[in-house]
Design an enzyme around this catalytic site. Structure first.
Site, PDB file in Angstrom:
ATOM      1  CB  CYS A 152      -1.785  -3.488   0.483  1.00  0.00           C
ATOM      2  SG  CYS A 152      -0.685  -2.684  -0.668  1.00  0.00           S
TER       3      CYS A 152
ATOM      4  CG  HIS B 248      -4.059  -3.692  -4.043  1.00  0.00           C
ATOM      5  ND1 HIS B 248      -4.170  -2.459  -4.616  1.00  0.00           N
ATOM      6  CD2 HIS B 248      -2.860  -3.708  -3.398  1.00  0.00           C
ATOM      7  CE1 HIS B 248      -3.085  -1.741  -4.332  1.00  0.00           C
ATOM      8  NE2 HIS B 248      -2.286  -2.473  -3.590  1.00  0.00           N
TER       9      HIS B 248
HETATM   10  C1  11C Z   1       1.681  -0.826  -3.853  1.00  0.00           C
HETATM   11  N1  11C Z   1       1.740  -2.698  -2.310  1.00  0.00           N
HETATM   12  O1  11C Z   1       0.528  -1.133  -4.155  1.00  0.00           O
HETATM   13  C2  11C Z   1       2.343  -1.431  -2.609  1.00  0.00           C
HETATM   14  C3  11C Z   1       2.236  -0.421  -1.492  1.00  0.00           C
HETATM   15  O2  11C Z   1       5.588  -2.654   1.118  1.00  0.00           O
HETATM   16  O3  11C Z   1       3.997  -1.679   2.167  1.00  0.00           O
HETATM   17  C4  11C Z   1       2.733  -0.929  -0.150  1.00  0.00           C
HETATM   18  C5  11C Z   1       4.213  -1.199  -0.128  1.00  0.00           C
HETATM   19  C6  11C Z   1       4.629  -1.880   1.143  1.00  0.00           C
HETATM   20  O4  11C Z   1       2.356  -0.036  -4.485  1.00  0.00           O
END
Ligand code: 11C
Length: 344
Positions: A130, A242
């Protein structure tokens, strides 16, 4: 005749969002099949104004399913995606299991749509992490204009990136702080309520975390292997959305005004950049939205051609479910897949 689409991991945060987005965007599906582990068999999930019952992934026959949107974690994907692909069903996988495989395209449609053509080698297409998805949507048009040399990213990642348990933990800890109960920590390594944690995913040998490594590896694979990227990934007490503070150094000249104009026209981007109180986006406003928002566009006077930008997006949508469905739409719009039932 429309497509038959399975969603593996349909009861999770991202799986549910996939069902919402398929319905919202009117994806040309005749049949939607929600799948999950045996434990969730029979659970009801919403698809538009309908309620569907979840079936067991282990018993499901993919031989007449066209697309499987897979959001069931890396281990499930490693075991099942090759088997599903061999049955002629295209897997669009949201985990990190296949992203770095040379025979698997890693796609953000606004950035590298043409790379999707290589999908048939394994019948698997990977969806990025993400934090990378929103980053490359913002970087791509700037790279096309002034060629990026180096990027320094600091992320502010919401707890929904860690799944429903992450969201529950923030809620319960916040409540516990208010009522002076003991604060329990399960999903995160330290308290997340009223705190920030500079640690997402596992530690690697060089001291970086896997989340930080993913941002570099995936940006290079999708955008340009020559770009230098460094990242610090931080979990913050936000439920959805995010945010990223991004410092970019370019080969060629680019002003903040030029960057603003370029990003205003760029696919998937929405610029909110007024130099006044509240004239920028925050993650709360991005939740439930499709855009990658860009604010605080400024020149960085400490380097020759530098910019600072603030990038925010709904991590469950552009960072996961929406991007996966845009990949499915890309396959359909380019005529790369046809409904198998129609051919039978
Ligand atoms: C998080 N970005 O916010 C991560 C979730 O490799 O798809 C997604 C983890 C991934 O914890």
């Amino acid at each position: 005749m429309g497509f038959k689409v399975a969603i593996a991991g349909a009861t999770g945060n991202v799986g549910r969002e996939m069902l919402n987005i398929l319905a919202e965007r009117g994806f040309p599906a005749d049949e939607i099949v929600p799948l999950a582990s045996a434990r969730s068999q029979g659970t009801e999930v919403s698809y538009g104004d309908r309620t569907l019952k979840v079936s067991n992934l282990e018993n499901y026959d993919f031989s007449d399913t066209d697309i499987c949107l897979m959001s069931a974690g890396g281990d499930v994907s490693k075991k099942w995606s090759p088997k599903i692909g061999q049955q002629g069903c295209v897997v669009i996988d949201n985990s990190s299991a296949w992203r770095y495989d040379q025979d698997v395209p890693l796609i953000v449609p606004e950035v590298n749509a043409d790379a999707v053509e290589g999908f048939s080698r394994k019948n698997i297409i990977a969806n990025p992490n993400c934090s990378t998805a929103q980053l490359v949507v913002a970087l791509k048009p700037l790279h096309d204009f002034a060629k990026i040399k180096r990027v320094v990213v600091s992320t502010y990642q919401s707890v929904s990136g860690a799944g429903k348990e992450g969201m529950d933990e923030l809620f319960q800890q916040t409540r516990a702080v208010f009522v002076a109960d003991p604060v329990e920590t399960k999903k995160f390594t330290k308290r997340i309520a009223f705190n920030v944690i500079p640690h997402i995913d596992v530690f690697m040998e060089d001291g970086y975390t896997k989340e930080e490594w993913k941002v570099l590896a995936e940006t290079k694979k999708m955008l340009d292997p020559k770009i230098k990227v460094t990242c610090t990934a931080v979990r913050v007490p936000v439920f959805i959305g995010h945010s990223e503070s991004v410092n970019i150094e370019f080969e060629n000249e680019i002003t903040a005004d030029q960057a603003r104009d370029i990003l205003r026209e760029a696919p998937g981007c929405l610029v909110i950049d007024k130099h006044e109180n509240g004239g920028y986006i925050t993650p709360v406003e991005s939740a439930g939205e499709d855009a990658t928002y860009i604010s605080r566009i400024r020149e960085d006077a400490t380097v020759e051609n530098g910019l600072n930008i603030w990038v925010v997006s709904d991590n469950l949508r552009k960072g996961a479910a929406l991007n996966a469905i845009q990949i499915a739409e890309l396959l359909v719009n380019r005529g790369l897949i046809k409904p198998r039932k129609a051919a039978a």
